[in-house]
Design a protein around this motif. Structure first.
Motif, PDB file in Angstrom:
ATOM      1  N   GLY A 158     -57.667 -21.376  -0.915  1.00 28.63           N
ATOM      2  CA  GLY A 158     -57.513 -22.246   0.251  1.00 28.63           C
ATOM      3  C   GLY A 158     -56.668 -21.556   1.298  1.00 28.63           C
ATOM      4  N   PRO A 159     -56.485 -22.210   2.473  1.00 26.24           N
ATOM      5  CA  PRO A 159     -55.778 -21.568   3.582  1.00 26.24           C
ATOM      6  C   PRO A 159     -54.274 -21.429   3.352  1.00 26.24           C
ATOM      7  CG  PRO A 159     -56.344 -23.825   4.144  1.00 26.24           C
ATOM      8  CD  PRO A 159     -56.981 -23.554   2.817  1.00 26.24           C
ATOM      9  N   GLU A 160     -53.678 -20.385   3.957  1.00 27.88           N
ATOM     10  CA  GLU A 160     -52.226 -20.192   3.862  1.00 27.88           C
ATOM     11  C   GLU A 160     -51.498 -20.990   4.940  1.00 27.88           C
ATOM     12  OE1 GLU A 160     -51.792 -15.925   3.848  1.00 27.88           O
ATOM     13  OE2 GLU A 160     -52.780 -15.775   1.903  1.00 27.88           O
ATOM     14  N   ILE A 161     -52.167 -21.181   6.090  1.00 27.75           N
ATOM     15  CA  ILE A 161     -51.614 -22.066   7.122  1.00 27.75           C
ATOM     16  C   ILE A 161     -52.162 -23.466   6.848  1.00 27.75           C
ATOM     17  CG2 ILE A 161     -51.591 -22.616   9.591  1.00 27.75           C
ATOM     18  CD1 ILE A 161     -51.781 -19.637  10.146  1.00 27.75           C
ATOM     19  N   GLU A 162     -51.261 -24.401   6.687  1.00 22.21           N
ATOM     20  CA  GLU A 162     -51.665 -25.730   6.249  1.00 22.21           C
ATOM     21  C   GLU A 162     -51.150 -26.801   7.196  1.00 22.21           C
ATOM     22  OE1 GLU A 162     -53.479 -27.265   4.553  1.00 22.21           O
ATOM     23  OE2 GLU A 162     -54.095 -26.107   2.797  1.00 22.21           O
ATOM     24  N   ASP A 163     -51.567 -28.044   6.950  1.00 24.14           N
ATOM     25  CA  ASP A 163     -50.961 -29.157   7.669  1.00 24.14           C
ATOM     26  C   ASP A 163     -50.078 -29.941   6.689  1.00 24.14           C
ATOM     27  OD1 ASP A 163     -52.815 -30.432   6.101  1.00 24.14           O
ATOM     28  OD2 ASP A 163     -54.240 -30.709   7.738  1.00 24.14           O
ATOM     29  N   ASP A 164     -49.292 -30.827   7.261  1.00 23.51           N
ATOM     30  CA  ASP A 164     -48.358 -31.612   6.459  1.00 23.51           C
ATOM     31  C   ASP A 164     -49.086 -32.419   5.377  1.00 23.51           C
ATOM     32  OD1 ASP A 164     -45.355 -32.766   6.712  1.00 23.51           O
ATOM     33  OD2 ASP A 164     -46.746 -34.335   6.081  1.00 23.51           O
ATOM     34  N   PHE A 165     -50.279 -32.890   5.710  1.00 25.50           N
ATOM     35  CA  PHE A 165     -51.031 -33.707   4.758  1.00 25.50           C
ATOM     36  C   PHE A 165     -51.293 -32.958   3.450  1.00 25.50           C
ATOM     37  CE2 PHE A 165     -55.089 -35.164   2.940  1.00 25.50           C
ATOM     38  CZ  PHE A 165     -54.769 -36.499   2.701  1.00 25.50           C
ATOM     39  N   HIS A 166     -51.850 -31.754   3.564  1.00 24.70           N
ATOM     40  CA  HIS A 166     -52.212 -31.030   2.340  1.00 24.70           C
ATOM     41  C   HIS A 166     -50.999 -30.506   1.565  1.00 24.70           C
ATOM     42  CE1 HIS A 166     -56.169 -31.019   4.297  1.00 24.70           C
ATOM     43  NE2 HIS A 166     -56.639 -30.920   3.065  1.00 24.70           N
ATOM     44  N   ASN A 167     -49.922 -30.174   2.289  1.00 27.29           N
ATOM     45  CA  ASN A 167     -48.756 -29.618   1.595  1.00 27.29           C
ATOM     46  C   ASN A 167     -47.865 -30.720   0.998  1.00 27.29           C
ATOM     47  OD1 ASN A 167     -47.542 -26.675   1.401  1.00 27.29           O
ATOM     48  ND2 ASN A 167     -45.789 -28.037   1.623  1.00 27.29           N
ATOM     49  N   PHE A 168     -47.820 -31.875   1.672  1.00 28.37           N
ATOM     50  CA  PHE A 168     -46.882 -32.927   1.248  1.00 28.37           C
ATOM     51  C   PHE A 168     -47.522 -34.302   1.048  1.00 28.37           C
ATOM     52  CE2 PHE A 168     -43.767 -30.068   3.582  1.00 28.37           C
ATOM     53  CZ  PHE A 168     -43.123 -29.626   2.436  1.00 28.37           C
ATOM     54  N   THR A 169     -48.047 -34.871   2.133  1.00 28.47           N
ATOM     55  CA  THR A 169     -48.437 -36.284   2.096  1.00 28.47           C
ATOM     56  C   THR A 169     -49.462 -36.590   1.001  1.00 28.47           C
ATOM     57  OG1 THR A 169     -47.979 -36.417   4.439  1.00 28.47           O
ATOM     58  CG2 THR A 169     -49.263 -38.212   3.506  1.00 28.47           C
ATOM     59  N   ALA A 170     -50.522 -35.792   0.949  1.00 29.86           N
ATOM     60  CA  ALA A 170     -51.560 -36.054  -0.042  1.00 29.86           C
ATOM     61  C   ALA A 170     -51.015 -35.876  -1.452  1.00 29.86           C
ATOM     62  CB  ALA A 170     -52.753 -35.123   0.175  1.00 29.86           C
ATOM     63  N   LEU A 171     -49.974 -35.051  -1.572  1.00 28.31           N
ATOM     64  CA  LEU A 171     -49.393 -34.783  -2.895  1.00 28.31           C
ATOM     65  C   LEU A 171     -48.277 -35.777  -3.232  1.00 28.31           C
ATOM     66  CD1 LEU A 171     -49.464 -30.887  -2.688  1.00 28.31           C
ATOM     67  CD2 LEU A 171     -50.771 -32.293  -4.299  1.00 28.31           C
ATOM     68  N   ASN A 172     -48.289 -36.909  -2.493  1.00 32.09           N
ATOM     69  CA  ASN A 172     -47.417 -38.028  -2.856  1.00 32.09           C
ATOM     70  C   ASN A 172     -45.938 -37.797  -2.539  1.00 32.09           C
ATOM     71  OD1 ASN A 172     -47.286 -40.662  -3.914  1.00 32.09           O
ATOM     72  ND2 ASN A 172     -46.555 -39.888  -5.902  1.00 32.09           N
ATOM     73  N   PHE A 173     -45.662 -36.910  -1.545  1.00 29.41           N
ATOM     74  CA  PHE A 173     -44.294 -36.793  -1.048  1.00 29.41           C
ATOM     75  C   PHE A 173     -44.126 -37.879   0.004  1.00 29.41           C
ATOM     76  CE2 PHE A 173     -45.000 -32.520  -2.569  1.00 29.41           C
ATOM     77  CZ  PHE A 173     -43.768 -31.928  -2.800  1.00 29.41           C
ATOM     78  N   PRO A 174     -43.238 -38.876  -0.173  1.00 31.03           N
ATOM     79  CA  PRO A 174     -43.028 -39.866   0.881  1.00 31.03           C
ATOM     80  C   PRO A 174     -42.504 -39.173   2.150  1.00 31.03           C
ATOM     81  CG  PRO A 174     -41.996 -40.543  -1.177  1.00 31.03           C
ATOM     82  CD  PRO A 174     -42.438 -39.124  -1.367  1.00 31.03           C
ATOM     83  N   PRO A 175     -42.754 -39.763   3.346  1.00 37.29           N
ATOM     84  CA  PRO A 175     -42.444 -39.090   4.618  1.00 37.29           C
ATOM     85  C   PRO A 175     -41.038 -38.504   4.714  1.00 37.29           C
ATOM     86  CG  PRO A 175     -43.609 -41.122   5.032  1.00 37.29           C
ATOM     87  CD  PRO A 175     -43.396 -41.057   3.543  1.00 37.29           C
ATOM     88  N   GLU A 176     -39.998 -39.234   4.325  1.00 35.94           N
ATOM     89  CA  GLU A 176     -38.644 -38.684   4.488  1.00 35.94           C
ATOM     90  C   GLU A 176     -38.042 -38.224   3.163  1.00 35.94           C
ATOM     91  OE1 GLU A 176     -37.655 -37.960   7.394  1.00 35.94           O
ATOM     92  OE2 GLU A 176     -39.282 -39.078   8.353  1.00 35.94           O
ATOM     93  N   HIS A 177     -38.882 -37.939   2.211  1.00 37.98           N
ATOM     94  CA  HIS A 177     -38.391 -37.605   0.870  1.00 37.98           C
ATOM     95  C   HIS A 177     -37.624 -36.281   0.862  1.00 37.98           C
ATOM     96  CE1 HIS A 177     -38.414 -36.901  -3.477  1.00 37.98           C
ATOM     97  NE2 HIS A 177     -38.660 -38.196  -3.599  1.00 37.98           N
ATOM     98  N   PRO A 178     -36.455 -36.236   0.162  1.00 39.97           N
ATOM     99  CA  PRO A 178     -35.670 -34.986   0.146  1.00 39.97           C
ATOM    100  C   PRO A 178     -36.425 -33.794  -0.445  1.00 39.97           C
ATOM    101  CG  PRO A 178     -34.713 -36.667  -1.308  1.00 39.97           C
ATOM    102  CD  PRO A 178     -35.785 -37.334  -0.524  1.00 39.97           C
ATOM    103  N   ALA A 179     -37.431 -34.056  -1.261  1.00 47.20           N
ATOM    104  CA  ALA A 179     -38.195 -32.946  -1.849  1.00 47.20           C
ATOM    105  C   ALA A 179     -38.851 -32.093  -0.759  1.00 47.20           C
ATOM    106  CB  ALA A 179     -39.259 -33.466  -2.799  1.00 47.20           C
ATOM    107  N   ARG A 180     -39.130 -32.695   0.386  1.00 47.51           N
ATOM    108  CA  ARG A 180     -39.707 -31.918   1.498  1.00 47.51           C
ATOM    109  C   ARG A 180     -38.714 -30.860   1.957  1.00 47.51           C
ATOM    110  NH1 ARG A 180     -43.908 -34.710   5.048  1.00 47.51           N
ATOM    111  NH2 ARG A 180     -44.675 -36.348   3.713  1.00 47.51           N
TER     112      ARG A 180
END
Ligand code: PHE
Length: 359
Positions: A130-152
Motif C-alpha cells: 500500500g502507499p507510504e503517504i497516507e491519510d488520517d483515516f487509514h493510519n488512525f481513524t479506520a484502525l479505531n484510534f479515537p480523534p484525540e486519543h493519546p496513542a496518536r
C-alpha cells in the motif's frame, strides 16, 4: 594612409592571427609593452612641436584604446573556444555502463523480508502492498484510534501539508507510521477470506541507537469466519521457529493494548544473555519481537466487513529488529548509512540461501 593607420592595421592583423592566449599576450607586449611599437611612438612625442604633439598624442591614445579593445575581444573569444574544447574533451558518456568494481550484495533488510515472505507463503499468505503517504483515516481513524486519543501522539507522526481539496481530519496527510494502514486498504478492496502479509517502509520522528525515522515492518492479516487466538499463536510460533531456525524456541504471549485489536498481545521469544552474548533459544531471558491480536470489530466495520459474520487476527513486527537478532547486527542506524564495507560484510550474495529451513 597615415603611419598610425598602417600601424593599427598591422597590429589588428596580428591580434586576429593569434590562436591562443599565450600568443595574444605576445602581440600585446609587442604593441603596448614597455618596448612595444605604440609605446615607442609615444616616446617620440617629446621631439614634436606643441601642436603636432597634441594631435599625435591624441591619435596615439586612441590607437592604444582601440588595440586594447581588439585584444580583449579576441581574448574573450579564445577563452570561450578553449572552454568549449575542454568541455568536449572531458565529456563523460553517461550512457556507457560502468566497469564492475566488485560484487554488489543484497541488503540484509531485503534478504530478511524475502525469508519472511517464503515462510508465510508456505502457510498460504500472499503479499499485499500500500502507499507510504497516507491519510488520517487509514493510519488512525479506520484502525479505531479515537480523534484525540493519546496513542496518536505516541506514533511521532510526520505530517504533510493538508490536502487542498478536503477539510478537517479528512484533509490530514502523513507518512504512515505502521503497515497496519494496508490492512484497511486490503479489507476495503477484498472480500474475506483474506490471508495477506504486508512488508514495507514506515516512518516515525525518532532517532537513536534503536530508532531511525524510516524503518520496515511486516504486517499480517487473516480474516475468515472462524479464526481465533489459537490460530494466531500457532501461526506466529511456527513462523518464529522457522525464521530463527530453532525447533524448540520458547515463546510466550503477554497481554497488551492496540486500538485496532481486542484482545491484544505482545509475543516474546526465549533467549540467553550469558557472558554478554545474546543467544536466541532456551535461556533465562525473554525478548519482545512483535505485537498482535484479534482484529477489533470496529475495524472490520470501518472497512465494510460485517463483524457478526467475520473475524480474524493481525500482527506486526519490525524487520530491522528481527534482522539484527538473526544476523547479529548491533546498531540499527548502520542499516541506512550505505557504508560499502558494512554492506560487503552483512550483505548477501544473489543466490545465497542462508536459511536451510527454506531450501
Ligand atoms: N501496528 C502495530 C505497531 O506498529 C503493530 C501491530 C500490528 C499490532 C497488528 C497488532 C496488530 O506497533
Amino acid at each position: 594612409m597615415s603611419n598610425i593607420d598602417a600601424l593599427k592595421k598591422e597590429i589588428v592583423e596580428t591580434v586576429q592571427a593569434a590562436n591562443d592566449i599565450a600568443s595574444l599576450e605576445e602581440v600585446r607586449v609587442s604593441a603596448l609593452g614597455k618596448k612595444g611599437k605604440v609605446t615607442g611612438l609615444m616616446q617620440t612625442l617629446g621631439q614634436l612641436s606643441p601642436e603636432q604633439r597634441k594631435e599625435m598624442g591624441q591619435a596615439l591614445n586612441r590607437l592604444k584604446d582601440e588595440i586594447t579593445a581588439e585584444i580583449e575581444t579576441r581574448a574573450a573569444l579564445l577563452k570561450s573556444a578553449a572552454l568549449n574544447e575542454r568541455l568536449q574533451k572531458e565529456k563523460v558518456d553517461i550512457t556507457l555502463s560502468p566497469r564492475p568494481q566488485g560484487k554488489g550484495t543484497i541488503h540484509p533488510i531485503s534478504q530478511t523480508i524475502e525469508e519472511m515472505i517464503v515462510i508465510f507463503a508456505e502457510m498460504g499468505f500472499s503479499v499485499a502492498e500500500g502507499p507510504e503517504i497516507e491519510d488520517d483515516f487509514h493510519n488512525f481513524t479506520a484502525l479505531n484510534f479515537p480523534p484525540e486519543h493519546p496513542a496518536r501522539q505516541m506514533h511521532d507522526t510526520f505530517y504533510l501539508p493538508d490536502a487542498p481539496d478536503k477539510k478537517g481530519l479528512e484533509a490530514r496527510r502523513l507518512l504512515r507510521t505502521h503497515t497496519s494502514t494496508v490492512q484497511v486498504h486490503v479489507m476495503q478492496e477484498q472480500k474475506p477470506p483474506i490471508r495477506v502479509i504486508i512488508p514495507g517502509r514506515t516512518f516515525r520522528s525518532d532517532y537513536d541507537m534503536t530508532h531511525t525515522p524510516m524503518f520496515h515492518q511486516i504486517e499480517g492479516l487473516l480474516i475468515d469466519k472462524s479464526a481465533h487466538m489459537g490460530h494466531l499463536k500457532g501461526c506466529l510460533i511456527e513462523f518464529c521457529r522457522k525464521f530463527f531456525e530453532v525447533d524448540d524456541l520458547p515463546t510466550r504471549f503477554r497481554p497488551s493494548f492496540f486500538p485496532f485489536t481486542e484482545p491484544s498481545a505482545e509475543m516474546d521469544i526465549g533467549c540467553s544473555r550469558e557472558g554478554g552474548e545474546l543467544k536466541i533459544g532456551a535461556g533465562k531471558d525473554w525478548l519482545e519481537i512483535l505485537g498482535c491480536g484479534m482484529v477489533h470489530p470496529n475495524v472490520l466495520k470501518n472497512c465494510g466487513i460485517d463483524p457478526n459474520e467475520y473475524q480474524g487476527f493481525a500482527f506486526g513486527m519490525g524487520v530491522e529488529r528481527v534482522a539484527m537478532l538473526k544476523y547479529g547486527i548491533p546498531d540499527l542506524r548502520t542499516f541506512f548509512e550505505s557504508d560499502l564495507r558494512w554492506l560487503k560484510h552483512y550483505g548477501f550474495g544473489p543466490l545465497e540461501q542462508p536459511n536451510p529451513a527454506l531450501s
